[in-house]
Design a protein around this motif. Structure first.
Motif, PDB file in Angstrom:
ATOM      1  N   LEU A  55       0.808  -1.219   0.000  1.00 11.64           N
ATOM      2  CA  LEU A  55       0.000   0.000   0.000  1.00 11.64           C
ATOM      3  C   LEU A  55       0.844   1.273   0.000  1.00 11.64           C
ATOM      4  N   ALA A  56       2.113   1.166   0.393  1.00  9.64           N
ATOM      5  CA  ALA A  56       2.981   2.342   0.464  1.00  9.64           C
ATOM      6  C   ALA A  56       3.132   2.987  -0.912  1.00  9.64           C
ATOM      7  N   SER A  57       3.157   4.317  -0.918  1.00  4.47           N
ATOM      8  CA  SER A  57       3.294   5.044  -2.191  1.00  4.47           C
ATOM      9  C   SER A  57       3.940   6.395  -1.933  1.00  4.47           C
ATOM     10  N   GLY A  58       4.469   6.987  -3.002  1.00  5.13           N
ATOM     11  CA  GLY A  58       5.065   8.311  -2.911  1.00  5.13           C
ATOM     12  C   GLY A  58       6.318   8.329  -2.049  1.00  5.13           C
ATOM     13  N   ARG A  59       6.547   9.467  -1.399  1.00  4.35           N
ATOM     14  CA  ARG A  59       7.679   9.595  -0.469  1.00  4.35           C
ATOM     15  C   ARG A  59       7.290   8.909   0.837  1.00  4.35           C
ATOM     16  N   VAL A  60       8.172   8.040   1.324  1.00  6.75           N
ATOM     17  CA  VAL A  60       7.856   7.197   2.478  1.00  6.75           C
ATOM     18  C   VAL A  60       8.804   7.493   3.636  1.00  6.75           C
ATOM     19  N   LEU A  61       8.228   7.595   4.846  1.00 12.25           N
ATOM     20  CA  LEU A  61       9.009   7.658   6.079  1.00 12.25           C
ATOM     21  C   LEU A  61       8.752   6.374   6.857  1.00 12.25           C
ATOM     22  N   ASP A  62       9.821   5.604   7.075  1.00 13.45           N
ATOM     23  CA  ASP A  62       9.740   4.337   7.799  1.00 13.45           C
ATOM     24  C   ASP A  62      10.224   4.569   9.225  1.00 13.45           C
ATOM     25  N   ILE A  63       9.279   4.743  10.164  1.00 14.98           N
ATOM     26  CA  ILE A  63       9.606   5.063  11.552  1.00 14.98           C
ATOM     27  C   ILE A  63       9.841   3.773  12.337  1.00 14.98           C
ATOM     28  N   GLY A  64      10.942   3.748  13.073  1.00 11.30           N
ATOM     29  CA  GLY A  64      11.324   2.525  13.770  1.00 11.30           C
ATOM     30  C   GLY A  64      11.863   1.510  12.794  1.00 11.30           C
ATOM     31  N   ALA A  65      12.755   1.973  11.925  1.00  6.16           N
ATOM     32  CA  ALA A  65      13.200   1.168  10.780  1.00  6.16           C
ATOM     33  C   ALA A  65      14.038  -0.042  11.177  1.00  6.16           C
ATOM     34  N   GLY A  66      14.678  -0.001  12.347  1.00  5.77           N
ATOM     35  CA  GLY A  66      15.495  -1.141  12.769  1.00  5.77           C
ATOM     36  C   GLY A  66      16.629  -1.414  11.794  1.00  5.77           C
ATOM     37  N   ALA A  67      16.743  -2.657  11.351  1.00 10.13           N
ATOM     38  CA  ALA A  67      17.788  -3.035  10.397  1.00 10.13           C
ATOM     39  C   ALA A  67      17.465  -2.609   8.969  1.00 10.13           C
ATOM     40  N   GLY A  68      16.265  -2.063   8.758  1.00 12.47           N
ATOM     41  CA  GLY A  68      15.942  -1.475   7.464  1.00 12.47           C
ATOM     42  C   GLY A  68      15.286  -2.388   6.453  1.00 12.47           C
ATOM     43  N   SER A  69      14.774  -3.525   6.866  1.00  9.46           N
ATOM     44  CA  SER A  69      14.230  -4.487   5.898  1.00  9.46           C
ATOM     45  C   SER A  69      13.032  -3.934   5.133  1.00  9.46           C
ATOM     46  N   HIS A  70      12.152  -3.197   5.813  1.00 12.44           N
ATOM     47  CA  HIS A  70      11.000  -2.609   5.116  1.00 12.44           C
ATOM     48  C   HIS A  70      11.460  -1.532   4.137  1.00 12.44           C
ATOM     49  N   SER A  71      12.365  -0.682   4.603  1.00 13.16           N
ATOM     50  CA  SER A  71      12.873   0.398   3.741  1.00 13.16           C
ATOM     51  C   SER A  71      13.583  -0.150   2.510  1.00 13.16           C
ATOM     52  N   LEU A  72      14.391  -1.191   2.705  1.00 13.33           N
ATOM     53  CA  LEU A  72      15.120  -1.780   1.583  1.00 13.33           C
ATOM     54  C   LEU A  72      14.172  -2.298   0.510  1.00 13.33           C
ATOM     55  N   TYR A  73      13.119  -2.979   0.938  1.00 14.23           N
ATOM     56  CA  TYR A  73      12.154  -3.498  -0.039  1.00 14.23           C
ATOM     57  C   TYR A  73      11.515  -2.352  -0.816  1.00 14.23           C
ATOM     58  N   LEU A  74      11.087  -1.317  -0.115  1.00 13.70           N
ATOM     59  CA  LEU A  74      10.415  -0.201  -0.792  1.00 13.70           C
ATOM     60  C   LEU A  74      11.367   0.542  -1.722  1.00 13.70           C
TER      61      LEU A  74
END
Length: 234
Positions: A55-74
């Motif tokens: 569902l994520a779209s546009g510019r994304v802020l990943d709060i509590g990113a940890g090791a970054g797995s969600h951010s990396l995928y996006l």
């Protein structure tokens, strides 16, 4: 803050004798958190995480990113403009080493200067709110970081099931506070963080707080006692 979570993430990435994290709360006993779980890829994620990332779209802020797995995928699979944000400096160092182009070590209440189309708070994202007493402060801050027509994707778990019941089905819950307000402690390699306040929210309580702070809210996914909610501006 000793940043034990960040140290575990650092040790795992650099292969420096990583150990599993141990966590406990004021209502649960010591539990193992395998550090490799924080490095899982999209296929290993649960239904709520997968739906949020889709569902994520546009510019994304990943709060509590940890090791970054969600951010990396996006960033890598969805080609989105992502900023990984975490209070843990070592976690953010690893986010950068894993290739996340924008990663910031800062408390979300102090983060400013940018706005986003999607804000992610996953892996019990409501935990960061700490308690019902200060939830309005966090929701107002999130509102300020959101672009017009933007969305907040946040998950939590109704932990009512963790409390004892009587023979008539009544639940024994604390009288002095909301039952989802817990003390959360992290242990790693013989060291312990000071306990932090951590908040689990049932959907109706989150709904009331969100609506009182200028949001519309819908439940996107229900998975047993956990759910994913989508907040948008009224």
């Amino acid at each position: 803050m000793k940043d034990l979570m960040g140290r575990a993430i650092w040790d795992y990435f650099h292969k420096e004798d990583p150990k599993d994290l141990q966590t406990e709360t004021s209502i649960s006993e010591l539990d193992e958190l395998p550090v490799d779980y924080l490095f899982r890829d999209f296929e290993e994620m649960n239904k709520i995480e997968k739906k949020a990332l889709k569902l994520a779209s546009g510019r994304v802020l990943d709060i509590g990113a940890g090791a970054g797995s969600h951010s990396l995928y996006l960033q890598n699979e969805r080609n989105l403009d992502v900023t990984a944000l975490d209070i843990s400096p070592k976690s953010i160092e690893i986010c950068k080493l894993r290739g996340i182009q924008k990663a910031v070590a800062q408390n979300m209440l102090e983060f400013s200067g940018e706005t986003f189309d999607t804000i992610l708070l996953l892996m019990n994202g409501t935990g960061i709110f700490q308690s019902l007493k200060v939830i309005d402060i966090y929701l107002k801050k999130l509102h300020s970081l959101l672009n017009k027509n933007g969305q907040i994707l946040i998950d939590s778990t109704d932990i009512l099931y963790m409390f004892d019941t009587d023979e008539d089905g009544g639940v024994y819950i604390p009288a002095e506070r909301y039952y989802g307000e817990l003390d959360y402690t992290v242990h790693y390699k013989g060291e312990s963080e000071d306990p932090i306040k951590w908040l689990y929210l049932d959907f109706n309580t989150l709904k009331n707080a969100a609506e009182n702070n200028g949001f519309r809210i819908e439940k996107v996914v229900q998975d047993e006692d956990s759910y994913l909610a989508r907040l948008t501006e009224k």
